[in-house]
Scaffold this active site. Structure first.
Site, PDB file in Angstrom:
ATOM      1  N   SER A   1       0.804  -1.224   0.000  1.00 37.03           N
ATOM      2  CA  SER A   1       0.000   0.000   0.000  1.00 37.03           C
ATOM      3  C   SER A   1       0.836   1.272   0.000  1.00 37.03           C
ATOM      4  O   SER A   1       0.312   2.356  -0.290  1.00 37.03           O
ATOM      5  CB  SER A   1      -0.940   0.015   1.211  1.00 37.03           C
ATOM      6  OG  SER A   1      -0.206   0.173   2.411  1.00 37.03           O
TER       7      SER A   1
ATOM      8  N   LYS B   1       1.023   4.961   6.732  1.00 38.65           N
ATOM      9  CA  LYS B   1       0.459   5.777   5.653  1.00 38.65           C
ATOM     10  C   LYS B   1       1.171   7.132   5.622  1.00 38.65           C
ATOM     11  O   LYS B   1       1.958   7.469   6.493  1.00 38.65           O
ATOM     12  CB  LYS B   1      -1.052   6.007   5.843  1.00 38.65           C
ATOM     13  CG  LYS B   1      -1.890   4.744   5.968  1.00 38.65           C
ATOM     14  CD  LYS B   1      -1.939   3.929   4.696  1.00 38.65           C
ATOM     15  CE  LYS B   1      -2.733   2.646   4.887  1.00 38.65           C
ATOM     16  NZ  LYS B   1      -2.662   1.748   3.712  1.00 38.65           N
TER      17      LYS B   1
END
Length: 260
Positions: free
Chosen positions: A71, A142
């Site tokens: 991701s 993230k």
């Protein structure tokens, strides 16, 4: 045979004989006792001190994490061991746009309770804190694209992310990906962060949890630290710098300029 002598000896009070006590560790595990009392004793003590030092270092200063998914590609790849700076936000610092952060997603990305018994969780946490296994499922990595008060919009007419009215060119996004295939227009509440993965088409991030109880916003106090280095494998050794993509973004409602 001198039976009288034997009788007299039996009448005498018993005297403890030297040697290992019944039930003592030395008596039950003689091989272990020899190791601990011999040259291995210092080695075991040194190893225990080293592990204690590493656990303290990991808990308070810098902690390794294993990247479990793609991701965050191309910035971070599957299997990378990253080093998270846990002091980055401890002394008045705070996450800024462009930082890559590790955070606890409970309450924002997931409401699942910790699994397993407390002892098992503690052991798993200790092993994960040394970078020997992946962290629990509630830990995420993230990139921060919005901080408290920011209005984050996607996408503008040029297909770019927009923060506080300023378009952002995100060079770190995975080649071929768009900033987002799902449109959104949100204002980040104070004390929280809006985070996205660099591989937008493969990242479950704040966009996917806008309707969740936490709204996909990560509380600042749930941030574990900032990802500053890739430590393993050797061929991937590198610093993970913040991004200059947000340099022109101003404070909410203010003129252009760096925020935070």
């Amino acid at each position: 045979m001198d039976t009288e002598a034997q009788h007299t000896e039996r009448d005498l009070p018993s005297t403890p004989q030297p040697g290992p006590e019944r039930g003592s560790r030395s008596a039950r595990f003689p091989a272990l006792a020899r190791y601990l009392e011999g040259p291995w004793r210092k080695a075991v003590a040194l190893l225990a001190l080293c592990l204690l030092f590493l656990l303290l270092l990991s808990h308070f200063v810098v902690q390794p994490f294993v990247i479990p998914s793609g991701s965050m590609e191309p910035t971070l790849k599957v299997g990378d061991r990253v080093l998270v700076n846990k002091l980055a936000y401890r002394f008045g610092g705070h996450p800024v746009r462009g930082d890559v952060v590790v955070f606890d997603g409970r309450g924002s990305f997931t409401d699942e309770p910790p699994e397993g018994n407390p002892v098992g969780r503690a052991l798993r946490s200790a092993v994960a804190s040394l970078g020997l296994r992946e962290s629990e499922g509630n830990v995420y990595v993230k990139r921060v694209v919005g901080v408290g008060g920011d209005r984050v919009v996607c996408c503008d007419k040029g297909g770019r992310l927009q923060v506080n009215g300023t378009p952002v060119t995100e060079a770190y996004v995975y080649p071929g990906d768009t900033p987002s295939q799902v449109p959104f227009d949100i204002v980040v509440p104070d004390g929280t962060l809006f985070v996205l993965g660099d591989h937008r088409s493969r990242s479950s991030d704040s966009r996917d949890h806008l309707g969740s109880p936490g709204g996909g916003m990560v509380p600042v106090d749930h941030v574990v630290g900032r990802v500053d280095w890739i430590g393993w494998p050797v061929g991937r050794w590198a610093e993970v710098p913040g991004s200059g993509a947000f340099a022109r973004v101003g404070a909410p409602g203010g003129p252009g300029g760096a925020h935070g």
